[in-house]
Design a protein around this motif. Structure first.
Motif, PDB file in Angstrom:
ATOM      1  N   ARG A 121      -5.818 -10.048   6.619  1.00  0.00           N
ATOM      2  CA  ARG A 121      -5.187  -9.031   5.768  1.00  0.00           C
ATOM      3  C   ARG A 121      -5.846  -7.660   5.893  1.00  0.00           C
ATOM      4  NH1 ARG A 121      -3.743 -11.467  -0.162  1.00  0.00           N
ATOM      5  NH2 ARG A 121      -2.418 -13.168   0.541  1.00  0.00           N
ATOM      6  N   ASN A 210       2.806 -20.281   0.385  1.00  0.00           N
ATOM      7  CA  ASN A 210       2.624 -19.562  -0.876  1.00  0.00           C
ATOM      8  C   ASN A 210       2.340 -18.082  -0.714  1.00  0.00           C
ATOM      9  OD1 ASN A 210       3.068 -21.839  -2.344  1.00  0.00           O
ATOM     10  ND2 ASN A 210       0.907 -22.391  -2.471  1.00  0.00           N
TER      11      ASN A 210
ATOM     12  N   SER B 128       2.838 -21.989  -5.370  1.00  0.00           N
ATOM     13  CA  SER B 128       2.866 -20.569  -5.076  1.00  0.00           C
ATOM     14  C   SER B 128       2.318 -19.795  -6.268  1.00  0.00           C
ATOM     15  CB  SER B 128       4.297 -20.174  -4.793  1.00  0.00           C
ATOM     16  OG  SER B 128       4.486 -18.829  -5.077  1.00  0.00           O
ATOM     17  N   VAL B 129       1.566 -18.736  -5.994  1.00  0.00           N
ATOM     18  CA  VAL B 129       1.042 -17.918  -7.096  1.00  0.00           C
ATOM     19  C   VAL B 129       2.168 -17.373  -7.950  1.00  0.00           C
ATOM     20  CG1 VAL B 129      -1.167 -17.132  -6.242  1.00  0.00           C
ATOM     21  CG2 VAL B 129       0.904 -15.992  -5.513  1.00  0.00           C
ATOM     22  N   VAL B 130       3.308 -17.157  -7.329  1.00  0.00           N
ATOM     23  CA  VAL B 130       4.433 -16.638  -8.091  1.00  0.00           C
ATOM     24  C   VAL B 130       4.828 -17.646  -9.170  1.00  0.00           C
ATOM     25  CG1 VAL B 130       6.849 -15.987  -7.954  1.00  0.00           C
ATOM     26  CG2 VAL B 130       5.287 -15.276  -6.184  1.00  0.00           C
ATOM     27  N   VAL B 131       4.844 -18.909  -8.781  1.00  0.00           N
ATOM     28  CA  VAL B 131       5.165 -19.970  -9.732  1.00  0.00           C
ATOM     29  C   VAL B 131       4.081 -20.057 -10.804  1.00  0.00           C
ATOM     30  CG1 VAL B 131       5.513 -22.445  -9.977  1.00  0.00           C
ATOM     31  CG2 VAL B 131       6.464 -21.260  -8.006  1.00  0.00           C
ATOM     32  N   PHE B 134       4.080 -17.080 -13.158  1.00  0.00           N
ATOM     33  CA  PHE B 134       5.168 -17.065 -14.125  1.00  0.00           C
ATOM     34  C   PHE B 134       5.007 -18.151 -15.177  1.00  0.00           C
ATOM     35  CE2 PHE B 134       9.603 -17.242 -15.571  1.00  0.00           C
ATOM     36  CZ  PHE B 134       9.729 -15.909 -15.903  1.00  0.00           C
ATOM     37  N   THR B 241      -9.696 -10.816  -1.053  1.00  0.00           N
ATOM     38  CA  THR B 241      -8.400 -10.645  -0.401  1.00  0.00           C
ATOM     39  C   THR B 241      -7.283 -11.402  -1.114  1.00  0.00           C
ATOM     40  OG1 THR B 241      -9.014 -12.428   1.092  1.00  0.00           O
ATOM     41  CG2 THR B 241      -9.303 -10.191   1.887  1.00  0.00           C
ATOM     42  N   ALA B 242      -7.508 -12.690  -1.388  1.00  0.00           N
ATOM     43  CA  ALA B 242      -6.420 -13.517  -1.903  1.00  0.00           C
ATOM     44  C   ALA B 242      -6.070 -13.190  -3.351  1.00  0.00           C
ATOM     45  CB  ALA B 242      -6.782 -14.992  -1.779  1.00  0.00           C
ATOM     46  N   PHE B 244      -5.157 -10.633  -4.628  1.00  0.00           N
ATOM     47  CA  PHE B 244      -4.009  -9.729  -4.740  1.00  0.00           C
ATOM     48  C   PHE B 244      -2.773 -10.449  -5.263  1.00  0.00           C
ATOM     49  CE2 PHE B 244       0.044  -8.552  -2.861  1.00  0.00           C
ATOM     50  CZ  PHE B 244       0.186  -7.250  -3.301  1.00  0.00           C
ATOM     51  N   ASP B 245      -2.443 -11.578  -4.678  1.00  0.00           N
ATOM     52  CA  ASP B 245      -1.170 -12.245  -4.953  1.00  0.00           C
ATOM     53  C   ASP B 245      -0.963 -12.512  -6.435  1.00  0.00           C
ATOM     54  OD1 ASP B 245      -2.051 -12.642  -2.224  1.00  0.00           O
ATOM     55  OD2 ASP B 245      -0.241 -13.823  -1.954  1.00  0.00           O
ATOM     56  N   TYR B 248      -0.839  -9.172  -8.534  1.00  0.00           N
ATOM     57  CA  TYR B 248       0.422  -8.471  -8.308  1.00  0.00           C
ATOM     58  C   TYR B 248       1.557  -9.173  -9.048  1.00  0.00           C
ATOM     59  CZ  TYR B 248       4.198  -6.125  -5.781  1.00  0.00           C
ATOM     60  OH  TYR B 248       5.300  -5.398  -5.457  1.00  0.00           O
ATOM     61  N   THR B 249       1.524 -10.497  -9.046  1.00  0.00           N
ATOM     62  CA  THR B 249       2.566 -11.256  -9.721  1.00  0.00           C
ATOM     63  C   THR B 249       2.487 -11.110 -11.234  1.00  0.00           C
ATOM     64  OG1 THR B 249       2.396 -12.904  -7.976  1.00  0.00           O
ATOM     65  CG2 THR B 249       3.594 -13.545  -9.945  1.00  0.00           C
ATOM     66  N   GLY B 265      -7.540  -5.708  -3.439  1.00  0.00           N
ATOM     67  CA  GLY B 265      -6.249  -6.005  -2.841  1.00  0.00           C
ATOM     68  C   GLY B 265      -5.135  -5.123  -3.384  1.00  0.00           C
ATOM     69  N   LEU B 268      -5.752  -1.488  -2.352  1.00  0.00           N
ATOM     70  CA  LEU B 268      -5.343  -1.291  -0.954  1.00  0.00           C
ATOM     71  C   LEU B 268      -3.820  -1.187  -0.848  1.00  0.00           C
ATOM     72  CD1 LEU B 268      -5.599  -1.355   2.159  1.00  0.00           C
ATOM     73  CD2 LEU B 268      -5.851  -3.832   2.026  1.00  0.00           C
ATOM     74  N   PHE B 269      -3.126  -2.071  -1.536  1.00  0.00           N
ATOM     75  CA  PHE B 269      -1.662  -2.079  -1.494  1.00  0.00           C
ATOM     76  C   PHE B 269      -1.097  -0.742  -1.983  1.00  0.00           C
ATOM     77  CE2 PHE B 269       2.543  -3.021  -3.215  1.00  0.00           C
ATOM     78  CZ  PHE B 269       3.122  -3.679  -2.139  1.00  0.00           C
ATOM     79  N   PHE B 273       0.899   1.749   0.556  1.00  0.00           N
ATOM     80  CA  PHE B 273       2.337   1.873   0.373  1.00  0.00           C
ATOM     81  C   PHE B 273       2.752   2.908  -0.644  1.00  0.00           C
ATOM     82  CE2 PHE B 273       2.173  -2.267   2.321  1.00  0.00           C
ATOM     83  CZ  PHE B 273       3.183  -2.142   3.243  1.00  0.00           C
TER      84      PHE B 273
END
Lengths: 278, 316
Positions: A121, A210, B128-131, B134, B241-242, B244-245, B248-249, B265, B268-269, B273
């Motif tokens: 990353r 994921n 998933s981190v999204v799951v 939430f 690094t990880a 972030f996910d 962000y979620t 993370g 940086l994002f 962007f």
């Protein structure tokens, strides 16, 4: 003595069951409520989806009215293809590193596992430029290539450690039988590494299925969206439709669960087979 | 291409060039070099440039001077760095001891159902981190009311607060969610290491009159120290690094409330962007990524030359 042992065994189970509840409760809550009507979700979050409160509308709207099946297919393609490439190319490289002596072999071995310590990353800025210049932005190919590059170091590390601990005799006797080096790889080495394949597969699969970072950056387009990204956006759009959100979450859980059940028996065997050393 | 080479080497009678070595190594090496190593090196290079007419202009270390010198940048950087350190320490002090304790219990030889427990404990890691994000958002939400109801049932309902939304508690809450999810990975590594402790060593300790508790502390733990070191460095890298996910979620790109959950993370994002009013900047993005690269390098260096070397002396 025996009584004392029984008491301590009850104590151990009590602790383990308590933690199991902590690990499972949130998941159960989501899956249970995904089968309930909107009213029931709010009135009685912890109730079972029985009788009047049962409803599969959430699943209906997820599977028919949205792009969810598309995202699902995308994730599956990306994960499976990356996994196959990681396992195959990783095993090939590890075989060469553990079997043959050639100039620069030690250096190459170190170079290839460097990626464990240096997360890919960190190269995102240049990686995006590279992907765009190759015309691969918003494609599944971009994700597959990046995930393969990301997964190779740990796969090569585990395979090489394992192959070094395997006796050379089998390979040498195959050589005497006149097998080519390629056939030795496919017919002797591949069956040999089977015990650690599950370990490599699980450790490579989880971060791919994921991942949110690379889909968000490299392929946010509608057509190439993965489940993780899709659910993330979906949640933003449909917070009103709770049944659908909960159903989409439940569906996103399913594939990893299936793959894990398939691999889980071999997972620990693989780790203990001397694959992961400090 | 390499394949035809191998055929021709079989036809000639000179000492065969061992093309197969190349065939085995080339695909992995190429993909890895192009999509992992090159982008990192190129990002390091880009951090020495800034936007100019028709491309980058070499500016030396000016971007770094900006990152650490201008308050606008430095404040964000150090805030994210500090949050990452909190995240790291909490994982080391909470996640890894829990993982070790559960692994120790699971590795009790007479325990029934170890495989089932193992599967359950690893389950959150698979999600998933999204799951995960939430699920916990819902559970902790005052709107849905699962946690207030649960706390009322325990008689501590008055202590309920919307933890994710409060500046004082958001980072800790996010970290605890991350621990809930990822405890499975150190757990598996510890568990495998504990299973690898030779049976004779344990038996010898038992004959010496040590009970299970002391066997763990005096015999097993010293033997799995290398795994502790490995888990430590993996926690360090993952946290930079990880993380972030999940953030962000849960908290969005602005890592709210008021940047209280901002990590490297998310920083940086946003830098790369842009986010809302802020414009994205490729060169500053590369600079932040490169700074992170050096932070990780320092950690890995300390691990390789300090921790691991010392640990291996005890390793028999």
């Amino acid at each position: 003595m025996l009584v004392k042992q029984r008491i301590s065994s009850v104590g151990i189970h009590a602790v383990l069951i308590a933690y199991s509840v902590l690990a499972l409760f949130p998941l159960a809550l989501i899956v249970l409520n995904s089968f309930k009507t909107r009213k029931a979700i709010f009135r009685d979050p912890t109730g079972l989806p029985l009788g009047e409160s049962f409803s599969a509308k959430g699943y209906d709207s997820v599977l028919s009215n949205s792009d969810f099946p598309l995202y699902f297919g995308n994730s599956l393609t990306v994960t499976v293809v990356s996994l196959v490439l990681i396992l195959l190319l990783g095993a090939m490289a590890s075989h060469a590193l553990s079997e043959y002596r050639f100039p620069g072999d030690t250096f190459l071995g170190l170079y290839l596992v460097l990626g464990i310590m240096v997360p890919i990353r960190l190269g995102t800025v240049a990686l995006l430029e590279l992907i765009v210049s190759m015309g691969l932005a918003n494609t599944l190919t971009a994700l597959i290539l990046v995930y393969t590059a990301q997964g190779l170091p740990i796969a090569i590390f585990i395979f090489t450690e394992f192959l070094r601990s395997v006796s050379k005799e089998i390979k040498d006797s195959a050589r005497i039988d006149g097998l080519s080096e390629y056939r030795i790889f496919f017919e002797v080495v591949i069956p040999l590494v089977r015990p650690v394949i599950a370990t490599v597969a699980v450790f490579s699969m989880i971060p791919i299925w994921n991942d949110l970072w690379f889909p968000l950056i490299l392929s946010p387009g509608e057509e190439s969206r993965t489940v993780t990204l899709g659910v993330q956006q979906f949640i933003g759009q449909y917070t009103v439709n709770w049944g659908a959100v909960l159903a989409s979450l439940s569906v996103a859980i399913l594939p990893v669960l299936v793959m894990y059940v398939i691999f889980s028996k071999q997972l620990i065997r693989g780790i203990t087979a001397g694959a992961v050393k400090g | 291409m390499a394949n035809t080479g191998s055929v021709s080497s079989e036809q000639t009678h000179r000492r065969p060039v061992r093309w197969y070595i190349l065939v085995f190594l080339a695909p992995a090496t190429l993909i890895y070099t192009i999509f992992a190593i090159y982008p990192i090196i190129e990002s390091l290079r880009l951090s020495l440039y800034e936007a100019g007419d028709g491309g980058g202009v070499f500016v030396g270390l000016a971007n770094y001077a900006r990152l650490f010198g201008e308050p606008l940048w430095a404040d964000q950087f150090w805030n994210a760095f500090k949050n990452n350190i909190v995240l790291f320490l909490m994982h080391m002090l909470i996640q890894n001891p829990i993982a070790l304790a559960l692994a120790a219990l699971l590795s009790v030889p007479t325990l029934k159902g170890a495989a089932t427990y193992r599967t359950i404990f690893f389950l959150p890691t698979l999600l998933s981190v999204v799951v995960v994000g939430f699920i916990w958002q819902l559970i902790l939400s005052p709107l849905w009311g699962v946690s207030p109801a649960f706390m009322n049932w325990l008689g501590i309902g008055s202590f309920f607060k919307p933890w994710l939304g409060l500046e004082s508690s958001a980072l800790i809450t996010v970290t605890l969610i991350s621990i809930w999810q990822y405890v499975g990975i150190p757990l598996m590594l510890f568990y495998a290491a504990l299973l690898n402790v030779p049976e004779e060593t344990i038996e010898a300790a038992r004959i010496d009159g040590l009970n299970g508790w002391w066997i763990f502390w005096k015999v097993k733990l010293p033997l799995i120290l290398p795994t502790l070191g490995l888990v430590g460095i993996l926690t360090y890298i993952g946290n930079f690094t990880a993380s972030f996910d999940l953030i962000y979620t849960l908290q969005g790109g602005l890592a709210g409330p008021d940047y209280s959950t901002d990590v490297m993370g998310t920083f940086l994002f946003r830098t790369f962007f842009g986010f809302q009013a802020q414009l994205g900047d490729v060169y500053m993005g590369a600079t932040v990524a490169s700074a992170l690269f050096f932070i990780i390098l320092i950690g890995v260096g300390l691990y390789l030359f300090g921790v691991q070397r010392r640990l291996q002396r005890y390793d028999s």
